[in-house]
Scaffold this active site. Structure first.
Site, mmCIF file in Angstrom:
data_model
loop_
_atom_site.group_PDB
_atom_site.id
_atom_site.type_symbol
_atom_site.label_atom_id
_atom_site.label_comp_id
_atom_site.label_asym_id
_atom_site.label_seq_id
_atom_site.Cartn_x
_atom_site.Cartn_y
_atom_site.Cartn_z
ATOM 1 N N LYS A 8 0.811 -1.233 0.000
ATOM 2 C CA LYS A 8 0.000 0.000 0.000
ATOM 3 C C LYS A 8 0.836 1.271 0.000
ATOM 4 O O LYS A 8 0.570 2.172 -0.771
ATOM 5 C CB LYS A 8 -0.857 0.101 1.281
ATOM 6 N N ARG A 83 -9.780 2.356 8.157
ATOM 7 C CA ARG A 83 -9.430 0.986 8.512
ATOM 8 C C ARG A 83 -10.526 0.294 9.300
ATOM 9 O O ARG A 83 -10.377 -0.875 9.654
ATOM 10 C CB ARG A 83 -8.186 1.029 9.397
ATOM 11 N N ARG A 135 -1.251 -7.936 13.317
ATOM 12 C CA ARG A 135 -1.740 -6.900 12.397
ATOM 13 C C ARG A 135 -2.615 -7.521 11.313
ATOM 14 O O ARG A 135 -3.629 -6.947 10.913
ATOM 15 C CB ARG A 135 -0.570 -6.122 11.805
#
Ligand code: AMP
Length: 180
Positions: A8, A83, A135
């Site tokens: 990203k 997110r 994560r």
């Protein structure tokens, strides 16, 4: 959008420079705050180190302030925001206030085995294998629902991220209706 290690950050830089808009990376902004030892940095340091997400309210302040700077007045590319579904709602209200709309959401798709290899090779502070796995877990739980959210709104552009950087950039630009 994309899991940690999908590329990203790198693609955001390439795409933003092709599109002539700033790449706004919330992760980079938070890492800078930590490095500077600012009040924001001390609030987020522990959360980032453990692989968790900074709370939506704090992120809303960070993003609202950043988007208010002059370089974002002619458009921008967000990297790492939103997110969570709460952040997606915040983004909608920020855009509504500005009388702007989201043009597209690029999803970089990379298989999980490749993600873990890439992230561990990157050697960032939050790239230890256990943290990478956390994560990824947080991504699946909190962020992945946004894929369907934006798909329903017809904004999602899926890009195979398991290719060379150049190929991914070219494919993303094509998905956005631009030439590389
Ligand atoms: P990134 O560079 O996008 O992978 O972000 C690195 C870390 O910063 C994440 O693991 C989170 O701890 C934090 N972070 C970045 N963006 C956000 C966000 N939009 N919401 C919550 N936490 C974030």
């Amino acid at each position: 959008l994309g899991a940690p290690g999908c590329g990203k950050g790198t693609q955001a830089e390439f795409l933003a420079s092709s599109l002539g808009v700033p790449a706004i990376s919330t992760g980079a902004m938070l890492r800078d705050a930590v490095a500077l030892g600012s009040a924001l940095g001390s609030k987020v340091e522990g959360i980032m180190a453990s692989g968790g997400l900074v709370d939506d309210g704090l992120m809303a302040e960070v993003v609202r302030e950043r988007l208010g700077r002059p370089d974002a007045s002619g458009g921008f590319l967000l990297d790492g925001y939103p997110r969570t579904t709460g952040q997606a709602a915040t983004l909608d209200s920020i855009l509504e206030e500005r009388q702007e709309k989201l043009d597209a959401v690029v999803l970089l798709e990379v298989p999980e085995t490749v993600l873990v290899e890439r992230a561990v090779a990157r050697k960032r502070a939050d790239d230890r294998e256990e943290v990478v796995r956390e994560r990824l877990r947080v991504y699946r739980e909190k962020t992945e629902p946004l894929v369907e959210h934006y798909e329903r709104r017809n904004l999602l552009r899926r890009v195979d991220g398991n290719r060379t950087m150049r190929e991914v950039t070219a494919a993303s630009l094509k998905m956005l209706g631009r030439q590389a």
